[in-house]
Design a protein around this motif. Structure first.
Motif, mmCIF file in Angstrom:
data_model
loop_
_atom_site.group_PDB
_atom_site.id
_atom_site.type_symbol
_atom_site.label_atom_id
_atom_site.label_comp_id
_atom_site.label_asym_id
_atom_site.label_seq_id
_atom_site.Cartn_x
_atom_site.Cartn_y
_atom_site.Cartn_z
ATOM 1 N N LEU A 124 0.823 -1.200 0.000
ATOM 2 C CA LEU A 124 0.000 0.000 0.000
ATOM 3 C C LEU A 124 0.867 1.263 0.000
ATOM 4 C CD1 LEU A 124 -2.986 0.778 0.101
ATOM 5 C CD2 LEU A 124 -2.836 0.697 2.589
ATOM 6 N N ILE A 125 1.841 1.322 0.871
ATOM 7 C CA ILE A 125 2.691 2.503 0.999
ATOM 8 C C ILE A 125 3.560 2.717 -0.242
ATOM 9 C CG2 ILE A 125 4.577 3.529 2.361
ATOM 10 C CD1 ILE A 125 1.768 3.515 3.711
ATOM 11 N N ARG A 126 3.942 1.642 -0.909
ATOM 12 C CA ARG A 126 4.757 1.783 -2.132
ATOM 13 C C ARG A 126 4.017 2.564 -3.224
ATOM 14 N NH1 ARG A 126 9.390 -1.467 -2.585
ATOM 15 N NH2 ARG A 126 9.613 -2.848 -0.802
ATOM 16 N N GLN A 127 2.707 2.623 -3.130
ATOM 17 C CA GLN A 127 1.933 3.383 -4.123
ATOM 18 C C GLN A 127 2.248 4.876 -4.038
ATOM 19 O OE1 GLN A 127 -2.272 2.198 -4.576
ATOM 20 N NE2 GLN A 127 -1.777 0.529 -3.148
ATOM 21 N N CYS A 128 2.829 5.299 -2.930
ATOM 22 C CA CYS A 128 3.173 6.718 -2.746
ATOM 23 C C CYS A 128 4.588 7.038 -3.216
ATOM 24 C CB CYS A 128 3.058 7.091 -1.270
ATOM 25 S SG CYS A 128 1.410 6.921 -0.594
ATOM 26 N N CYS A 131 4.711 9.918 -5.582
ATOM 27 C CA CYS A 131 3.734 10.978 -5.331
ATOM 28 C C CYS A 131 4.449 12.258 -4.873
ATOM 29 C CB CYS A 131 2.731 10.526 -4.269
ATOM 30 S SG CYS A 131 1.475 11.778 -3.921
ATOM 31 N N PRO A 132 4.173 13.386 -5.526
ATOM 32 C CA PRO A 132 4.810 14.646 -5.136
ATOM 33 C C PRO A 132 4.080 15.368 -3.988
ATOM 34 C CG PRO A 132 3.476 15.000 -7.084
ATOM 35 C CD PRO A 132 3.386 13.528 -6.757
ATOM 36 N N ASN A 133 2.913 14.886 -3.617
ATOM 37 C CA ASN A 133 2.103 15.572 -2.605
ATOM 38 C C ASN A 133 2.547 15.222 -1.188
ATOM 39 O OD1 ASN A 133 0.401 16.574 -4.672
ATOM 40 N ND2 ASN A 133 -0.745 14.652 -4.661
ATOM 41 N N ARG A 134 2.204 16.118 -0.244
ATOM 42 C CA ARG A 134 2.422 15.808 1.170
ATOM 43 C C ARG A 134 1.462 14.668 1.531
ATOM 44 N NH1 ARG A 134 5.018 18.674 4.715
ATOM 45 N NH2 ARG A 134 3.455 18.339 6.330
#
Length: 164
Positions: A124-128, A131-134
């Motif tokens: 799940l966390i690898r999906q971030c 990601c450029p967002n906070r």
């Protein structure tokens, strides 16, 4: 009395034992108070720990790291020698060993469940990863972690604490 260098002895002082076992002298003294280990002493009172003490202390620390409480460790370490016969010792130790076996099996089940949960959280966390967002709801309103956070207890722990 001056002791020879460590390399020339078959025993350790408390600080040396603590260093070798990755613990503290205070912890060693606590286990000594419980009767898990009983070191020899010099005439001046310096504790001298032999190989048997090191082995007993190592297994006690390992059991402690696995969540076995100090009172149970004390019972494991001291019950047998308090018995007057082998038959009595065997009868007294069997329930303790059965209890320890049960505790270990329960711990293994918990660890296996945590490992499965960790795998789900990791995916799940690898999906971030790109990601450029906070990583919060305000700055990433369509976050895939937020949408699936309840699929894993670990993700719930590491995701924002105000999550419901």
């Amino acid at each position: 009395m001056r002791l020879p260098p460590k390399e020339q002895r078959d025993f350790l002082k408390i600080g040396e034992l603590a260093d070798e076992l990755g613990t503290t002298p205070r912890t060693i003294r606590l286990y000594e108070e419980l009767g898990v280990i009983v070191p020899d002493r010099t005439p001046g009172g310096t504790r001298l720990y032999g190989p048997k003490d090191k082995k007993r202390m190592a297994i006690a620390l390992r059991l402690g790291r696995c969540g076995i409480d100090l009172e149970f460790l004390k019972r494991l370490a001291c019950t047998r020698q308090a018995c007057s016969t082998g038959k009595a010792a065997s009868a007294a130790m069997q329930p303790l060993l059965d209890d320890l076996r049960h505790r270990i099996h329960s711990l293994l089940e918990d660890l296996e469940q945590l490992e499965r949960d960790l795998e789900r959280a990791d995916m799940l966390i690898r999906q971030c990863s790109d990601c450029p967002n906070r990583p919060n709801r305000k700055d990433c309103p369509h976050c895939p972690v937020d949408k699936n956070v309840d699929l894993t207890d670990i993700a719930r722990l590491i995701w924002d604490p105000d999550a419901s």
